[in-house]
Design an enzyme around this catalytic site. Structure first.
Site, PDB file in Angstrom:
ATOM      1  N   LEU A 141       0.870  -1.178   0.000  1.00  0.00           N
ATOM      2  CA  LEU A 141       0.000   0.000   0.000  1.00  0.00           C
ATOM      3  C   LEU A 141       0.902   1.222   0.000  1.00  0.00           C
ATOM      4  O   LEU A 141       1.956   1.225   0.636  1.00  0.00           O
ATOM      5  CB  LEU A 141      -0.886   0.035   1.249  1.00  0.00           C
ATOM      6  CG  LEU A 141      -1.986  -1.023   1.375  1.00  0.00           C
ATOM      7  CD1 LEU A 141      -2.729  -0.852   2.692  1.00  0.00           C
ATOM      8  CD2 LEU A 141      -2.957  -0.972   0.204  1.00  0.00           C
ATOM      9  N   ASP A 142       0.484   2.262  -0.707  1.00  0.00           N
ATOM     10  CA  ASP A 142       1.242   3.515  -0.679  1.00  0.00           C
ATOM     11  C   ASP A 142       1.394   3.985   0.758  1.00  0.00           C
ATOM     12  O   ASP A 142       0.554   3.703   1.612  1.00  0.00           O
ATOM     13  CB  ASP A 142       0.513   4.608  -1.477  1.00  0.00           C
ATOM     14  CG  ASP A 142       0.465   4.316  -2.963  1.00  0.00           C
ATOM     15  OD1 ASP A 142       1.263   3.481  -3.423  1.00  0.00           O
ATOM     16  OD2 ASP A 142      -0.380   4.916  -3.646  1.00  0.00           O
ATOM     17  N   ARG A 143       2.442   4.719   1.011  1.00  0.00           N
ATOM     18  CA  ARG A 143       2.715   5.213   2.360  1.00  0.00           C
ATOM     19  C   ARG A 143       1.508   5.913   2.971  1.00  0.00           C
ATOM     20  O   ARG A 143       1.174   5.721   4.142  1.00  0.00           O
ATOM     21  CB  ARG A 143       3.901   6.177   2.314  1.00  0.00           C
ATOM     22  CG  ARG A 143       4.266   6.762   3.672  1.00  0.00           C
ATOM     23  CD  ARG A 143       5.480   7.662   3.574  1.00  0.00           C
ATOM     24  NE  ARG A 143       6.074   7.873   4.895  1.00  0.00           N
ATOM     25  CZ  ARG A 143       7.338   8.138   5.111  1.00  0.00           C
ATOM     26  NH1 ARG A 143       8.182   8.216   4.098  1.00  0.00           N
ATOM     27  NH2 ARG A 143       7.797   8.308   6.326  1.00  0.00           N
TER      28      ARG A 143
END
Length: 307
Positions: A141-143
């Site tokens: 997942l993106d940050r």
């Protein structure tokens, strides 16, 4: 005075319990340790006093399999490292399912060595008694995206999941808070994704020009300024939802990289809410579902000021 914990530990160390049918660890312990109550047993789990096949287990919903041996110890106490920005939803011999907070990296990049989900979970599995235990990234997942993630405990399981991802994953649903009123109640966005020299993903509408990406959405609620969408992925490309929301003119709130001008909430308006998949070893269908972040609902409350 002898405590319930001490009595239970002596009871189990003299006669280890053999699992006769698949079930979660806490119900198994409650069934077999007659002298310990639920709170006492949870305390023993937290202190690392319970092991399965010789490995310390702390997750109360650890899935036991037939033939495994469960033992308790009053001597072997393991301090599990605290998890920051992570909550474990499920853990067994093959997988760890977590909820990641927005702002936490899934895994370190070449330029960033901050605290990551990967590093914390590696410390978690090594604290269970084997310094060589490892975890393996299945997806990311993106940050700034929160939500449900899956990690594997062996390279074999990682490869098995990644090689059969489309067949194994039955549902992968996000909620997205986007700018503006999305007028179509539902829709599908279809494009080919490419990456620029500045590492920004963008859509090409020429067939086969990049990686094919398909995103489905439904409107949960909306007003003139914002819409809350349920988004499901048919493909899982880098930044796919963020690019596709910009493509339809409704960028995700607080996503400056992909066209947002709103700061209605103090984080990216994207959350991985549901993950459902077939367990690679047992074949069981598992589903993990989280709540919509409360701040995603703020823009629909009376008196909310648009930022």
């Amino acid at each position: 005075m002898t405590s319930v914990t001490d009595r239970s530990a002596r009871e189990s160390t003299s006669k280890p319990f053999v699992v006769q049918e698949p079930m979660e660890l806490l119900p198994f312990l409650l069934k077999n340790i007659t002298s310990g109550g639920r709170n006492a047993i949870k305390s023993m789990l937290g202190r690392g006093q319970i092991s399965v096949n010789g490995k310390v287990v702390t997750a109360f919903n650890y899935q036991l399999q037939v033939g495994q041996t469960v033992t308790l110890s009053k001597d072997k106490v393991v301090e599990m490292p605290p998890l920051i920005g992570l909550t474990i939803l499920h853990e067994d011999e093959d997988l760890i399912i977590v909820v990641k907070d927005a702002g936490l990296l899934s895994i370190a990049s070449d330029k960033e060595t901050d605290l990551t989900a990967y590093r914390q979970l590696t410390a978690h599995v090594r604290a269970s008694g084997n310094e060589y235990n490892r975890i393996f990234v299945v997806h990311r997942l993106d940050r700034d995206t929160s939500g449900v993630m899956m990690f594997a405990k062996s390279e074999e399981i990682q490869q098995q999941l990644q090689n059969s991802w489309q067949e194994t994953v039955k549902e992968r649903t996000y909620v997205a808070l986007v700018e503006g009123m999305v007028k179509k109640p539902e829709g599908t966005i279809n494009s080919w994704l490419k990456e620029s020299k500045t590492l920004k993903m963008y859509s090409s509408h020429y067939p086969n020009d990049g990686l094919h990406a398909i995103t489905h959405y439904k409107v949960i609620q909306s007003n003139k300024n914002f819409s809350l969408l349920e988004v499901s992925l048919e493909t899982g490309r880098k930044n796919q939802i963020r690019v596709h929301m910009e493509d339809i003119g409704h960028p995700i709130v607080n996503d400056k990289k992909y066209g947002s001008k709103s700061k209605a909430i103090n984080r990216l308006g994207l959350h991985a809410r549901v993950l459902s998949f077939v367990h690679p070893r047992t074949g069981a269908l598992l589903k993990f579902e989280t709540e919509i972040p409360k701040m995603f609902l703020n823009p629909f409350r009376e008196g909310f000021l648009v930022k």
